[in-house]
Scaffold this active site. Structure first.
Site, short mmCIF file in Angstrom:
data_model
loop_
_atom_site.label_atom_id
_atom_site.label_comp_id
_atom_site.label_asym_id
_atom_site.label_seq_id
_atom_site.Cartn_x
_atom_site.Cartn_y
_atom_site.Cartn_z
CG ASP A 186 -0.37 0.52 -3.09
OD1 ASP A 186 -0.02 1.59 -2.22
OD2 ASP A 186 -1.27 -0.14 -2.96
CG HIS B 256 1.48 -1.34 1.92
ND1 HIS B 256 1.34 -1.62 0.51
CD2 HIS B 256 0.44 -0.46 2.20
CE1 HIS B 256 0.19 -1.34 0.16
NE2 HIS B 256 -0.28 -0.34 1.04
#
Length: 641
Positions: A381, A383
């Site tokens: 992941d 961001h």
RNA sequence: GCCGACGUAGCUCAGUGGUAGAGCAACUGAUUCGUAAUCAGUAGGUCGCCGGUUCAACCCCGGCCGUCGGCUCCA
């Protein structure tokens, strides 16, 4: 009337000439093979009487569109056979699919595998009778009356909902079905088919509705093509990661521990760690910062993020000292907390937080599937928090990263989807129209700048932002869900994620969520099938096995192993007192890329005889030569064999 | 979760109410051999779990767990 023939010539025919007769006039050989026609691009039955002229093309068994017609007609044949054998059965729908066809039936008792055999036999009998299949156009009321009389309530429902004043049905013998067609002209024209499986399916796809019994099958114009398809299914079965994974000692799922939880064995962990190392290296190089966030957090965080409201069914919750806690199902709120841990200046942006974050989600038991659909998995992941001005460059950067990964793992073919919101229902989405437009423009521009063609999918966006999804195709042409890039207008708003702009004002950040592997579990599962277990050297758990031929060369073989290990290669030694053939066979079954045979000759010359898992015996090579070659394949992450 | 099928040794599979079997793998020994299986021996099972029927259950019945094919939902 004038007809534009397939060859482009224009010819005159009397009104009402059947398309088959036009085919006959064009080319008698074609007429024998044509199964349907296109009138100005619209599919028509081959016996259809042409009233107004137009441009005509013919569909032959080889045409790409033919497959759907064969399958659809075979699905009618299936329903016909079921009605014959089980008159009490009510019929639902029976379309062609990517892989074949199905038909849904309502019946109190379940169909058994034996029933399937009987049904298939009856299908063949009806095919043998070569019944004409004819399109019947009739007033809706007549069709309704027909299906009412038979008690076919599902059909009655469909006709009432879908039919116009005049509805089309297709009849073969006693059997008639509501259908737009086209169909083959007779049951005898149906090709090779096979019933495959039995499943439950909700009426009209809704869980609220009753469950019907679905019979799946597949059909092709020729038996050869059916056999080829069945062979492909066998091939897929051989590659099944649920079979290969445990067999190669990569992972297991343990009933004692619970379903949907993956235990990574040493071999699997090597593959995983090599992938993680590659991932970290590429991300650091591109300005991502690694972070680590806790596996549990107070439900307060999940209330703020909105997950408690919208994602609760998938979350595992529990209590500690009277506070509610959640086991994280996503990493984004955690990353955002790190961002928010102090004031952020525009000078710091973009901030790119990356984490191989393990998350847990409750998934209904029926959807679990090997490593593909599990309850605990690790997302790669990241961001990106940035300003509006930085968006385009950020997306371009992500796409470059995506392409690097696809190439490295040997996924040469892929397709890109751009999912945008349904602009007619803005109330269903977070963020304002301006934000959506800006995000979409950035995605489109970035895709164009990288020369990626894409399919625009209206209304497919998640509520919090538009996204790009990449579908990758494996070695036998099956699609897998790949990397994804998503804008998120929801979280920055809910969590108040801002930065101090040059003018000193508090400005909301733009947040991009992206994953390349998606989940390590799913990606590795896909890789196992893509490579059929034969990982390229850089990923292979064991890269080489050294095999002494007799005990005389045992010490030499040990030395070879030591040299390779010192070069950072994963090298086993097979010093069992087995014959060389047996050692080779075992290494071959474990799909080890290189077998290094060390007999007296090799020990004498300080060489090994190299055998490639794929190409077989490659002859003798100097120790340093094979070492360097393997080091090069390893460090270069060569995707091939 | 729902519908259907399945669950016997590590793996592949036999076993239709009367003492659980084979091949491969494992282990032990012999063998020292040149590119996909050397030979011999040994060990290995609460027949997924729980309950019921029966003199007797791997086998029949019920419940549960898990897996598979789908449906519905997602990395």
């Amino acid at each position: 009337m004038e007809v534009v023939m397939p060859d482009g010539s224009v010819r005159a025919f009397p009104r009402g000439t059947p398309l088959s007769a036009i085919a006959e006039a064009a080319d008698p050989a074609l007429a024998r093979r044509a199964i349907a026609a296109l009138l100005d691009g619209v599919e028509k039955d081959i016996y259809w009487p042409l009233e107004g002229g137009g441009r005509i093309e013919f569909i032959t068994p080889e045409s790409p569109r033919a497959l759907e017609i064969y399958r659809h007609t075979t699905s009618h044949l299936l329903a016909n056979a079921v009605k014959d054998l089980f008159p009490e059965v009510k019929i639902g729908i029976g379309p062609a699919t990517e892989e074949g066809f199905f038909y849904d039936f309502e019946r109190r008792e379940p169909f058994t595998p034996e029933d399937l055999e009987r049904i298939e036999a009856r299908m063949r009998a009806i095919k043998e009778r070569d019944l004409p299949i004819r399109r019947i156009e009739q007033p809706k009321e007549e069709a309704l009356a027909y299906f009412r009389r038979l008690g076919d309530n599902l059909k009655v429902e469909l006709v009432s909902e879908k039919g116009g004043p005049v509805v089309s049905c297709y009849r073969q013998g006693e059997f008639m079905d509501f259908c737009t067609g086209p169909h083959l002209p007779s049951t005898g024209r149906i090709g090779a088919f096979k019933l495959l499986s039995l499943a439950g399916a909700y009426w009209k796809g809704s869980e609220e509705n009753q469950q019907l019994q679905r019979i799946y099958g597949t059909a092709f114009p020729t038996d050869a093509r059916l056999q080829e398809h069945l062979r492909l299914l066998e091939e897929a079965k051989k590659r099944d990661h649920r079979k290969l994974g445990p067999a190669l000692d990569l992972f297991s799922v343990e009933e004692t521990a619970g379903p949907g939880l993956i235990f990574w064995h040493p071999n699997g962990t090597i593959v995983r760690q090599v992938m993680e190392d590659f991932w970290k290296e590429e991300h650091r190089r591109r300005g991502y910062q690694m972070v680590t966030t806790p596996h549990i957090a107070r439900d307060e965080l999940w209330r703020m993020s909105g997950h408690f409201e919208y994602y609760r069914e998938n979350m595992y919750t529990f209590e500690i000292e009277e506070s509610g806690y959640v086991i994280k199902p996503m990493n984004c709120p955690g990353h955002s907390l790190i961002y928010k841990s102090r004031l952020r200046s525009y000078r710091e942006l973009p901030i790119r937080y990356a984490e191989l974050g393990t998350v847990y989600r409750y998934e209904r038991s029926g959807v679990l599937h090997g490593m593909m659909r599990v309850r605990g998995f690790t997302q790669d992941d990241a961001h990106i928090y940035c300003t509006r001005e930085q968006i385009l460059d950020e997306i371009k950067g992500v796409l470059d990263l995506v392409i690097t990964f696809l190439k490295t793992f040997g996924y040469d073919r892929y397709e890109v989807d751009l999912s945008v919101r349904d602009a007619t229902h803005p109330e269903r989405y977070a963020g304002n129209a301006d934000g959506w437009k800006m995000a979409e423009d950035a995605l489109v521009q970035a895709l164009q700048s990288r020369g990626l063609s894409y399919t625009r999918r209206e209304g497919e966006a998640v509520f919090y932002g538009p996204k790009i999804d990449v579908r990758m195709f494996d070695a036998i042409g099956r699609p897998w869900q790949g990397p994804t890039v998503q804008f998120d207008f929801n979280l920055p708003q809910r969590l108040g994620i801002q930065y101090i702009a040059p003018d000193g004002s508090q400005t909301p950040v733009v947040m991009v969520h992206r994953a390349i592997y998606g989940s390590l579990e799913r990606f590795v599962g896909g890789l196992v099938e893509h490579y059929a277990g034969s990982f390229p050297v850089w990923l292979a758990p064991v890269q080489a096995v050294v095999m002494p031929i007799t005990d005389r060369t045992r010490d030499y073989a040990r030395e070879v192993q030591r040299i390779l290990r010192q070069a950072g290669l994963r090298c086993d030694l097979d010093e069992r007192s087995e014959k060389i053939g047996a050692k080779i066979r075992d290494a071959q079954l474990k799909k080890v890329p290189f077998m290094l045979i060390a007999g007296d000759r090799e020990a004498q010359a300080r060489t090994v005889s190299v055998r490639s898992r794929r190409e077989g015996d490659l002859g003798p090579m100097g120790l340093l030569a094979i070492r360097d070659r393997m080091v090069q394949m390893n460090a270069g992450r060569v995707p091939g064999p």
